[in-house]
Design an enzyme around this catalytic site. Sequence first.
Site, PDB file in Angstrom:
ATOM      1  N   ASN A   1      -2.151   3.976  -0.310  1.00  0.00           N
ATOM      2  CA  ASN A   1      -3.240   4.823  -0.797  1.00  0.00           C
ATOM      3  C   ASN A   1      -2.731   5.810  -1.844  1.00  0.00           C
ATOM      4  O   ASN A   1      -3.501   6.287  -2.691  1.00  0.00           O
ATOM      5  CB  ASN A   1      -3.877   5.585   0.371  1.00  0.00           C
ATOM      6  CG  ASN A   1      -4.387   4.640   1.442  1.00  0.00           C
ATOM      7  OD1 ASN A   1      -4.791   3.519   1.133  1.00  0.00           O
ATOM      8  ND2 ASN A   1      -4.349   5.063   2.691  1.00  0.00           N
TER       9      ASN A   1
ATOM     10  N   THR B   1      -9.393   1.654  12.077  1.00  0.00           N
ATOM     11  CA  THR B   1     -10.738   1.268  12.497  1.00  0.00           C
ATOM     12  C   THR B   1     -11.281   0.128  11.657  1.00  0.00           C
ATOM     13  O   THR B   1     -12.378  -0.357  11.902  1.00  0.00           O
ATOM     14  CB  THR B   1     -11.670   2.502  12.406  1.00  0.00           C
ATOM     15  OG1 THR B   1     -11.022   3.573  13.075  1.00  0.00           O
ATOM     16  CG2 THR B   1     -12.989   2.266  13.079  1.00  0.00           C
TER      17      THR B   1
ATOM     18  N   VAL C   1      14.814   2.639   5.368  1.00  0.00           N
ATOM     19  CA  VAL C   1      15.466   2.630   4.050  1.00  0.00           C
ATOM     20  C   VAL C   1      15.727   4.076   3.638  1.00  0.00           C
ATOM     21  O   VAL C   1      14.836   4.930   3.710  1.00  0.00           O
ATOM     22  CB  VAL C   1      14.589   1.882   3.024  1.00  0.00           C
ATOM     23  CG1 VAL C   1      15.135   2.046   1.612  1.00  0.00           C
ATOM     24  CG2 VAL C   1      14.508   0.403   3.404  1.00  0.00           C
TER      25      VAL C   1
ATOM     26  N   HIS D   1      -6.586   9.561   5.241  1.00  0.00           N
ATOM     27  CA  HIS D   1      -6.645   8.853   3.955  1.00  0.00           C
ATOM     28  C   HIS D   1      -6.018   9.763   2.902  1.00  0.00           C
ATOM     29  O   HIS D   1      -6.716  10.573   2.305  1.00  0.00           O
ATOM     30  CB  HIS D   1      -8.094   8.556   3.562  1.00  0.00           C
ATOM     31  CG  HIS D   1      -8.869   7.771   4.586  1.00  0.00           C
ATOM     32  ND1 HIS D   1     -10.246   7.813   4.676  1.00  0.00           N
ATOM     33  CD2 HIS D   1      -8.460   6.937   5.553  1.00  0.00           C
ATOM     34  CE1 HIS D   1     -10.653   7.014   5.665  1.00  0.00           C
ATOM     35  NE2 HIS D   1      -9.585   6.478   6.214  1.00  0.00           N
TER      36      HIS D   1
ATOM     37  N   ALA E   1     -12.615  -0.143   8.698  1.00  0.00           N
ATOM     38  CA  ALA E   1     -13.738  -0.008   7.765  1.00  0.00           C
ATOM     39  C   ALA E   1     -13.243  -0.302   6.354  1.00  0.00           C
ATOM     40  O   ALA E   1     -12.274   0.303   5.893  1.00  0.00           O
ATOM     41  CB  ALA E   1     -14.328   1.397   7.837  1.00  0.00           C
TER      42      ALA E   1
ATOM     43  N   SER F   1       2.180   6.964  11.019  1.00  0.00           N
ATOM     44  CA  SER F   1       2.553   6.066  12.119  1.00  0.00           C
ATOM     45  C   SER F   1       3.867   5.414  11.752  1.00  0.00           C
ATOM     46  O   SER F   1       4.072   5.051  10.590  1.00  0.00           O
ATOM     47  CB  SER F   1       1.507   4.963  12.319  1.00  0.00           C
ATOM     48  OG  SER F   1       0.274   5.509  12.701  1.00  0.00           O
TER      49      SER F   1
ATOM     50  N   GLU G   1      11.326  -2.084   7.911  1.00  0.00           N
ATOM     51  CA  GLU G   1      10.357  -1.185   8.544  1.00  0.00           C
ATOM     52  C   GLU G   1      11.130  -0.187   9.415  1.00  0.00           C
ATOM     53  O   GLU G   1      11.978  -0.593  10.218  1.00  0.00           O
ATOM     54  CB  GLU G   1       9.366  -2.002   9.384  1.00  0.00           C
ATOM     55  CG  GLU G   1       8.533  -1.204  10.367  1.00  0.00           C
ATOM     56  CD  GLU G   1       7.753  -0.044   9.757  1.00  0.00           C
ATOM     57  OE1 GLU G   1       7.010  -0.266   8.786  1.00  0.00           O
ATOM     58  OE2 GLU G   1       7.908   1.098  10.255  1.00  0.00           O
TER      59      GLU G   1
ATOM     60  N   THR H   1      -8.238   1.664   2.363  1.00  0.00           N
ATOM     61  CA  THR H   1      -7.237   0.608   2.560  1.00  0.00           C
ATOM     62  C   THR H   1      -7.575  -0.661   1.788  1.00  0.00           C
ATOM     63  O   THR H   1      -6.685  -1.299   1.217  1.00  0.00           O
ATOM     64  CB  THR H   1      -7.072   0.316   4.068  1.00  0.00           C
ATOM     65  OG1 THR H   1      -6.847   1.550   4.733  1.00  0.00           O
ATOM     66  CG2 THR H   1      -5.911  -0.623   4.330  1.00  0.00           C
TER      67      THR H   1
END
Length: 510
Positions: A465, A127, A232, A431, A129, A116, A40, A477
């Site tokens: 996505n 959130t 990476v 998204h 959803a 992020s 990460e 997601t």
Amino acid sequence: MTRTFPDSVDVVVVGSGPTGAAYARILSERAPAATIALFEAGPALTDPPGMHVKNIAGFAAQRAAQRRSEGLHPHTDGEPGQYADPARRILRPGTHLLPEGYQAPGEDGLPALAMSTNVGGMGAHWTGACPRPGDGERMGFLPDLDELLDEAERLLEVDRHPLAGAPYTDLVRSRLADAFDAGRAPDRRVQPMPLAVHRRPDGALVWTGPDIVFGDVTRNNPNFTLYAESPVQRVLVEDGRAVGVLVAGQEVRARFVVVAADALRTPQLLFASGVRPPALGRYLNDQPQTVFAVRLRDVASAADVTTGAEIIGQSGVGWVPYTDEHPFHGQVMQLDASPIPLVSEDEPSPGTIVGLGWFCGKDLQASDRIAFSTDEVDDYGMPKPSIHYTLTARDRASLAAAREQILRAARALGEFIGDEPLLLAPGASLHYQGTTRMGPADDGTSVCGPNSEVWGVTGLYVAGNNVIPTPIACNPTLTSVALAVAGARDIASQLVLQSAAGAAIGGDHA
Ligand code: FAD
């Protein structure tokens, strides 16, 4: 967590958002003898790693975690970052914007494109959803999609009836149902939004982050290691097969490599690795979006419920599902769940104001794309990205129709806050889909096959996505985790077969 990398593992996963975590989880469950290294780029914020930052006790600590997710130029708690133009670009805590190259001259671009960089990715800030795709949002070539979605719900601990007892949930649902339900199939009628939330042992209802997707089975897997702050740089490919990665200057060999580094950085890493199929970066789609706020009509005014690290039900989250006849995804959220600040911070939250968001599916074009430079690099030393993105006449018509639909919902619910719905800048949905899209055949319009393996590069898988090929309008997601489940099962079954055939799992990969 450590920065002493192994020379070789069975599987490398790049990126620790919900989809990278899903690979780690399924592999831990189905091939527990396999060695897995997850790299990460960003820092670990919490213990356990990947927890949702809103579950951290204390506002200052939450803010600090958001700030550490904002890449090299954090903006939270300070002046807007150096790239900021808040009117069009929408700085949101926990995310950072593409500094440049987000809008080519004469195009709409994606001014609000954000990402992020932290353990958990956007999944530590989202959130939650988790609607299922319906009608034209679904991938017709995946016969087992519903079973994969069931499995994704298990990993994300999705609650299909969250906040059921909240004071205004039924009222919001029935007002929306009166306005929208006529003629809809039962599963596409107005209903509570399935949410990725769970109860902690102390009884508090909190948000699901990738920590929940990893689960104890991954955390307790002695063959799994998460390496934070380990970007990476390249996937190593030899003779048409992925054989490892270059990470922080060191080679780590692997039988399988999974790139789950978001819709911008997954194609970027493939490009940097010389993996450049014709569809790479293309068919980029963001959901054109309009938002509004309404004070619920004829309800008692709410006391000022100050939410800390716990979700307090008030009006819940209502869902108006996408259908082919009404090709919009509508969501009506109690204020503290809304990802866009719609009213002044002085309003009681969750309160009796609800935030409305109506999302459209994009009119897909191959020309909407992320392109990468062969000679310039970004702040991370990776090929510099630039966005080419245009709303078509059909997109503008969809947005005009979505505006009518959101006004219809707003009239049904209560009194408008503000004069009219806001049209958000492209990229605001967070998204982003399509840039390493899946397809049933290697015909130049897709990057990977139905199991997420990249065409022509054995052992290289993509996740996120970016794998979704349809222009889905609903929150993506759950769907991308479902697609990750299929890819992880495919790798697990090959590892188990290799193991049964006598290959030493965890051995040398010369
Ligand atoms: P991400 O979560 O973006 O994770 C990708 C990770 O890869 C990042 O941590 C990044 O640092 C890492 N990475 C990138 N490059 C490299 C590299 N070279 N090496 C190593 N690591 C790398 N979606 C929904 O479906 N429903 C919602 O309600 C919802 N609400 C949202 C609200 C907010 C405020 C935000 C920010 C997002 C929301 N989303 C929502 C979007 C959702 O969070 C994303 O769809 C989801 O996190 C994508 O998962 P992912 O694993 O593909 O990528």
